[in-house]
Design a protein around this motif. Structure first.
Motif, mmCIF file in Angstrom:
data_model
loop_
_atom_site.group_PDB
_atom_site.id
_atom_site.type_symbol
_atom_site.label_atom_id
_atom_site.label_comp_id
_atom_site.label_asym_id
_atom_site.label_seq_id
_atom_site.Cartn_x
_atom_site.Cartn_y
_atom_site.Cartn_z
ATOM 1 N N ALA A 84 23.057 -8.728 47.589
ATOM 2 C CA ALA A 84 22.232 -8.099 46.554
ATOM 3 C C ALA A 84 21.849 -6.681 46.936
ATOM 4 C CB ALA A 84 20.975 -8.931 46.307
ATOM 5 N N PHE A 85 21.934 -6.387 48.250
ATOM 6 C CA PHE A 85 21.606 -5.054 48.765
ATOM 7 C C PHE A 85 22.724 -4.604 49.708
ATOM 8 C CE2 PHE A 85 17.777 -7.785 48.647
ATOM 9 C CZ PHE A 85 17.168 -7.247 47.516
ATOM 10 N N HIS A 86 22.811 -3.311 49.919
ATOM 11 C CA HIS A 86 23.690 -2.779 50.952
ATOM 12 C C HIS A 86 23.040 -3.004 52.314
ATOM 13 C CE1 HIS A 86 26.324 -0.669 48.122
ATOM 14 N NE2 HIS A 86 25.230 -0.274 47.478
ATOM 15 N N HIS A 87 23.856 -3.052 53.365
ATOM 16 C CA HIS A 87 23.295 -2.973 54.712
ATOM 17 C C HIS A 87 24.166 -2.043 55.550
ATOM 18 C CE1 HIS A 87 26.212 -5.618 56.790
ATOM 19 N NE2 HIS A 87 26.127 -6.434 55.748
ATOM 20 N N ASP A 88 23.651 -1.630 56.690
ATOM 21 C CA ASP A 88 24.258 -0.517 57.412
ATOM 22 C C ASP A 88 25.448 -0.900 58.283
ATOM 23 O OD1 ASP A 88 22.814 -1.917 59.310
ATOM 24 O OD2 ASP A 88 21.991 -0.153 60.296
ATOM 25 N N ARG A 89 25.874 -2.183 58.311
ATOM 26 C CA ARG A 89 26.978 -2.582 59.170
ATOM 27 C C ARG A 89 28.259 -2.889 58.395
ATOM 28 N NH1 ARG A 89 25.854 -3.300 64.529
ATOM 29 N NH2 ARG A 89 28.073 -2.808 64.518
ATOM 30 N N LEU A 90 28.168 -3.126 57.107
ATOM 31 C CA LEU A 90 29.305 -3.669 56.367
ATOM 32 C C LEU A 90 30.428 -2.659 56.164
ATOM 33 C CD1 LEU A 90 30.530 -6.062 54.959
ATOM 34 C CD2 LEU A 90 29.270 -5.465 52.884
ATOM 35 N N GLU A 95 35.983 -0.810 57.051
ATOM 36 C CA GLU A 95 36.889 0.309 57.328
ATOM 37 C C GLU A 95 37.729 0.048 58.573
ATOM 38 O OE1 GLU A 95 34.329 3.665 57.603
ATOM 39 O OE2 GLU A 95 33.902 3.714 55.434
ATOM 40 N N ARG A 96 37.090 -0.449 59.628
ATOM 41 C CA ARG A 96 37.811 -0.716 60.880
ATOM 42 C C ARG A 96 38.830 -1.842 60.704
ATOM 43 N NH1 ARG A 96 34.392 1.052 65.376
ATOM 44 N NH2 ARG A 96 35.951 0.268 66.849
ATOM 45 N N LEU A 97 38.443 -2.901 59.973
ATOM 46 C CA LEU A 97 39.358 -4.020 59.779
ATOM 47 C C LEU A 97 40.543 -3.618 58.904
ATOM 48 C CD1 LEU A 97 39.993 -6.998 60.268
ATOM 49 C CD2 LEU A 97 38.598 -7.559 58.264
ATOM 50 N N VAL A 106 38.939 -4.842 51.787
ATOM 51 C CA VAL A 106 38.494 -6.022 52.526
ATOM 52 C C VAL A 106 37.496 -6.794 51.669
ATOM 53 C CG1 VAL A 106 37.193 -6.820 54.551
ATOM 54 C CG2 VAL A 106 38.849 -4.954 54.790
ATOM 55 N N LEU A 107 37.724 -8.096 51.567
ATOM 56 C CA LEU A 107 36.769 -9.000 50.925
ATOM 57 C C LEU A 107 36.225 -9.919 52.014
ATOM 58 C CD1 LEU A 107 35.436 -10.437 48.483
ATOM 59 C CD2 LEU A 107 37.554 -11.754 48.238
ATOM 60 N N ALA A 300 28.535 -7.118 62.547
ATOM 61 C CA ALA A 300 28.394 -6.556 63.894
ATOM 62 C C ALA A 300 29.367 -7.206 64.861
ATOM 63 C CB ALA A 300 26.953 -6.745 64.379
ATOM 64 N N VAL A 301 29.458 -8.534 64.830
ATOM 65 C CA VAL A 301 30.386 -9.240 65.717
ATOM 66 C C VAL A 301 31.826 -8.928 65.313
ATOM 67 C CG1 VAL A 301 31.184 -11.514 66.457
ATOM 68 C CG2 VAL A 301 28.735 -11.064 66.246
ATOM 69 N N GLY A 302 32.107 -8.950 64.006
ATOM 70 C CA GLY A 302 33.461 -8.660 63.541
ATOM 71 C C GLY A 302 33.917 -7.265 63.921
ATOM 72 N N THR A 303 33.020 -6.294 63.865
ATOM 73 C CA THR A 303 33.370 -4.928 64.270
ATOM 74 C C THR A 303 33.741 -4.886 65.749
ATOM 75 O OG1 THR A 303 31.902 -3.989 62.598
ATOM 76 C CG2 THR A 303 32.530 -2.551 64.435
ATOM 77 N N GLU A 304 33.009 -5.635 66.570
ATOM 78 C CA GLU A 304 33.316 -5.667 67.999
ATOM 79 C C GLU A 304 34.654 -6.353 68.253
ATOM 80 O OE1 GLU A 304 32.592 -4.318 71.676
ATOM 81 O OE2 GLU A 304 31.162 -4.076 70.013
ATOM 82 N N VAL A 305 34.970 -7.397 67.479
ATOM 83 C CA VAL A 305 36.284 -8.037 67.579
ATOM 84 C C VAL A 305 37.391 -7.035 67.272
ATOM 85 C CG1 VAL A 305 37.812 -9.708 66.436
ATOM 86 C CG2 VAL A 305 35.515 -10.397 67.133
ATOM 87 N N VAL A 306 37.212 -6.284 66.193
ATOM 88 C CA VAL A 306 38.210 -5.280 65.832
ATOM 89 C C VAL A 306 38.356 -4.248 66.943
ATOM 90 C CG1 VAL A 306 38.756 -3.426 64.214
ATOM 91 C CG2 VAL A 306 37.902 -5.617 63.355
ATOM 92 N N GLU A 307 37.242 -3.843 67.532
ATOM 93 C CA GLU A 307 37.291 -2.853 68.615
ATOM 94 C C GLU A 307 38.073 -3.386 69.813
ATOM 95 O OE1 GLU A 307 34.048 -0.447 71.323
ATOM 96 O OE2 GLU A 307 33.703 -0.617 69.159
#
Length: 406
Positions: A84-90, A95-97, A106-107, A300-307
């Motif tokens: 319902a709101f944006h958040h700063d990690r999505l 983009e990274r994935l 990405v969905l 946050a966890v998914g971004t670290e996986v991508v990294e």
């Protein structure tokens, strides 16, 4: 690891589970209490080498420090907003994935089955909005012996009677053809076909690897027929086979890729549908959603996986140690192993039925300190964390040899 308190042994805890847990699983008789890297420890302090890695959900091992740290940092900030709101990690995660997988959009979802269901919805919507299939006429072609999840829609096009029986009536619109058979696939595709949905490697079926050229053939066939190629990489993707995606072994680019399991780093459930803008762009607000999909902790966890995958280290490890795995299994053929299929750090091993069922072999390996899981009949699967060492892998193969030849 420090041994846990031993107030309750494994058998006591297993017996305590039985009256209250639905019996939809038949786990091995071990109760895990702690884990780190490629090793787990039971409630009695006994250590086991994990050669299953949560069906590839633990590609980076148990409690990888970078992933745990990312989760801890995010837990101190924000865990859920809903969409319902944006958040700063999505946005950063998406983009990274997208960059990692070479896609446009990405969905984000949660579980693998949700990713598959979402992929089915997207493919049908695309068929109606873009291809021009008449309303409610879209079909999707799938492969026999598939495993895409356990929702009622998905088990409806399974050929595993254990998964299907007693759960109908099922959703129409699916055609099942033999896996690894391009002629049968071509015969099943027509003007109503929205997509061909397949696993590049069939994991639950026993790590079945198609012939060279099959995936490229699927890509060419779907392109000619004007339908989508949807690749379910939930088990095979994110480094498991020696590439980021298993389709890369044939330099194939599907229209849509389904991801899950390892995307959550073994910490939280994270899945995603990734693909071209032409396809995923058919969704409009209100047509699909998820309260938890793409939540801040998952992102946050998914971004670290991508990294971790961006470094290429885990793909290289899977490829290099995959050679060790194949050579070790080849040495056991005729010595209890009647055949195997392996790609990267993933193998299906067919044991001589005279030596026992897959379940029986798994239990014997467990008693020797190695955890695996059977698939069907006398087949077991091996899928250690990509963090496993060569020494640990050779040790597990040695234990398998001991179990088979003793």
């Amino acid at each position: 690891m420090t041994a846990p308190a031993r107030a309750h042994g494994s058998q006591e805890l297993i017996r305590a589970e039985e009256p209250v847990l639905a019996h939809n699983y038949h786990p091995l008789p071990v109760v895990v209490a702690r884990a780190e890297g490629a090793w787990v420890e039971d409630v009695e302090g006994r250590r086991y080498l994990d050669m299953l890695a949560g069906y590839s959900a633990l590609n980076f091992g148990h409690r990888h420090p970078a992933l745990v740290d990312a989760a801890h940092r995010q837990l101190d900030r924000l865990t859920l907003t809903s969409r319902a709101f944006h958040h700063d990690r999505l946005a950063g995660f998406a983009e990274r994935l997208a960059a990692l997988t070479g896609t446009d959009m990405v969905l984000p979802m949660n579980t693998g089955a949700e990713a598959v269901e979402s992929g089915i919805k997207v493919a049908r919507k695309w068929a109606y909005d873009v291809k021009g299939v008449p309303a409610d006429r879209a079909t999707i072609v799938v492969a026999a012996d598939n495993f895409h999840g356990r929702t009622t829609t998905i088990v409806g096009f399974s050929t595993d009677e254990t998964a299907r029986a007693g759960f109908g009536p099922f959703t129409p619109g699916f055609r099942v053809v033999p896996y690894n058979d391009l002629a049968a696939l071509e015969e099943a595709v027509d003007e109503t076909t929205a997509a061909v949905l397949i696993e590049p490697i069939q994991g639950e079926a026993g790590v079945l690897i198609p012939d060279d050229g099959y995936l490229a053939g699927v890509r060419e066939l779907t392109r000619r027929a004007g339908c989508l190629f949807v690749a379910d990489e939930i088990q095979s993707g994110l480094g498991r086979t020696g590439h980021t995606l298993a389709v890369e072994h044939e330099s194939v680019v599907p229209d849509v890729v389904l991801l899950g399991k390892a995307l959550g780093g073994g910490i939280v459930p994270v899945s995603a549908v990734v693909g071209s803008r032409e396809v995923l762009g058919v969704l409009r607000p209100g047509e699909h959603g998820s309260t938890f999909g793409g939540n801040p902790l998952a992102a946050a966890v998914g971004t670290e996986v991508v990294e971790l995958l961006e470094t290429g280290e885990f793909q290289r490890r899977a490829a290099e140690l995959g050679t060790v795995l194949r050579e070790g299994l080849a040495a056991l053929v005729g010595r209890g192993v009647v055949g195997f299929r392996a790609r990267g750090l993933w193998a299906g091993v067919d044991v001589d039925p005279a030596l026992g069922s897959g379940r029986g072999i798994s239990e014997r390996l467990m008693r020797e300190g190695v955890l695996v899981k059977d698939t069907h009949g006398s087949t077991i699967r091996l899928a250690p964390p990509l963090t496993v060492t060569g020494e640990e892998l050779r040790g597990a193969l040695g234990t398998l040899e001991k179990v088979l030849t003793s």
